[in-house]
Motif scaffolding. Sequence first.
Motif, short mmCIF file in Angstrom:
data_model
loop_
_atom_site.label_atom_id
_atom_site.label_comp_id
_atom_site.label_asym_id
_atom_site.label_seq_id
_atom_site.Cartn_x
_atom_site.Cartn_y
_atom_site.Cartn_z
N UNK A 74 35.30 51.85 36.79
CA UNK A 74 33.71 51.90 37.37
C UNK A 74 32.96 51.84 36.22
N UNK A 75 33.31 52.07 34.87
CA UNK A 75 32.31 51.79 33.82
C UNK A 75 32.12 50.34 33.57
N UNK A 76 33.16 49.55 33.61
CA UNK A 76 32.81 48.01 33.70
C UNK A 76 32.18 47.43 34.76
N UNK A 77 32.49 47.84 35.83
CA UNK A 77 31.96 47.31 36.89
C UNK A 77 30.37 47.90 37.18
N UNK A 78 30.16 48.76 36.56
CA UNK A 78 28.54 49.24 36.59
C UNK A 78 27.75 48.87 35.58
N UNK A 79 28.32 48.43 34.38
CA UNK A 79 27.75 47.94 33.27
C UNK A 79 27.32 46.61 33.47
N UNK A 80 26.33 46.01 32.40
CA UNK A 80 25.97 44.58 32.50
C UNK A 80 27.23 43.68 32.17
N UNK A 81 27.55 42.79 32.91
CA UNK A 81 28.64 41.88 32.68
C UNK A 81 28.60 40.77 33.82
N UNK A 82 29.20 39.81 33.62
CA UNK A 82 29.26 38.55 34.46
C UNK A 82 30.91 38.25 34.57
N UNK A 83 31.26 37.52 35.44
CA UNK A 83 32.58 36.92 35.85
C UNK A 83 32.88 36.27 34.69
N UNK A 84 32.03 35.43 34.04
CA UNK A 84 32.47 34.55 32.71
C UNK A 84 32.50 35.63 31.59
N UNK A 85 32.29 36.62 31.47
CA UNK A 85 32.71 37.52 30.51
C UNK A 85 34.38 38.00 30.85
N UNK A 86 34.38 38.12 31.79
CA UNK A 86 35.90 38.37 32.20
C UNK A 86 36.69 37.34 31.90
N UNK A 87 36.25 36.03 32.10
CA UNK A 87 37.27 34.81 31.51
C UNK A 87 37.42 34.79 30.12
N UNK A 88 36.60 35.19 29.52
CA UNK A 88 36.64 35.47 27.99
C UNK A 88 37.65 36.34 27.64
N UNK A 89 37.66 37.35 28.44
CA UNK A 89 38.66 38.50 28.05
C UNK A 89 40.20 37.94 28.51
N UNK A 90 40.21 37.30 29.66
CA UNK A 90 41.41 36.98 30.30
C UNK A 90 42.28 35.76 29.42
N UNK A 91 41.30 34.91 28.80
CA UNK A 91 41.90 33.81 28.15
C UNK A 91 42.93 34.36 27.14
N UNK A 92 42.53 35.03 25.94
CA UNK A 92 43.56 35.71 25.10
C UNK A 92 44.54 36.61 25.80
N UNK A 93 44.13 37.34 26.69
CA UNK A 93 45.08 38.50 27.06
C UNK A 93 45.98 37.84 27.96
N UNK A 94 46.00 37.01 28.91
CA UNK A 94 46.67 36.34 29.85
C UNK A 94 47.57 35.44 29.61
N UNK A 95 47.04 34.71 28.64
CA UNK A 95 47.80 33.61 27.79
C UNK A 95 48.93 34.10 26.79
#
Length: 236
Positions: free
Chosen positions: A98-119
């Motif tokens: 809920x905190x992440x989805x309500x705060x200021x963010x974009x789906x490109x911010x999510x990609x930045x996190x997914x790269x190191x995490x999911x690789x």
Amino acid sequence: AAEEPRLKAKTAFKPIERTDRVQTVLKEMTDSILANRFGPEGLLPPEGELAQTFNVSRTVIREVMRMLRAYDLVEVSQGRASRVHPPSPKASIASLDFLIRRGPRTLHDLIDVRRPLESEIAALAAERATPAQVAELEKAIVALVDARTMEERVGADVKFHRQLAAMTGNPIFGILLEVLGGLLQESRRKTIAKGGVPEAVAGHRLVLNAVRARDGARARRAMLDHLKMAEHHLGR
């Protein structure tokens, strides 16, 4: 035998005199729960006993118990002794989501996190996966091919990435993906709608082939390429 955890709990605390009594008692109780001081059964002392031990009113104890229940740390049932709730990340995951989805963010911010995490997830999965787990990963791809609705497609996509996380043998990866769950579903709806199922399946198969070959470096590259395509579609 049932009284033993209560006696241990009683000696673990000291009476308090601080102004913010609710927060002080909450911290003491939380620390004791995390340190497993309530014995194997996890039985908590009655409200009156806790109030006496901490030198506070029952109102303070009730507020603390309400907060502990909100944190999913205790189970409170009418007519039964309160006890420590078995470990579960669900409440924390929901709060962070809920905190992440309500705060200021974009789906490109999510990609930045997914790269190191999911690789890294893909690389470790390739190194640690069992044959049975690889077979489950294949099933997730088949489910994506067979999906007929957007919800089914998103669900199959989620299953693939969760299975990869499980294959690492590190439960923290799975928890992190759950925390990002709401944003991940939003992102997948958009990328599948724009890129189509065949493209998603192709990306998944490249990761699967690298995992099956137990090639961690190749699996990492395949996941990064897969995420690069997702970023491309989000940028349209």
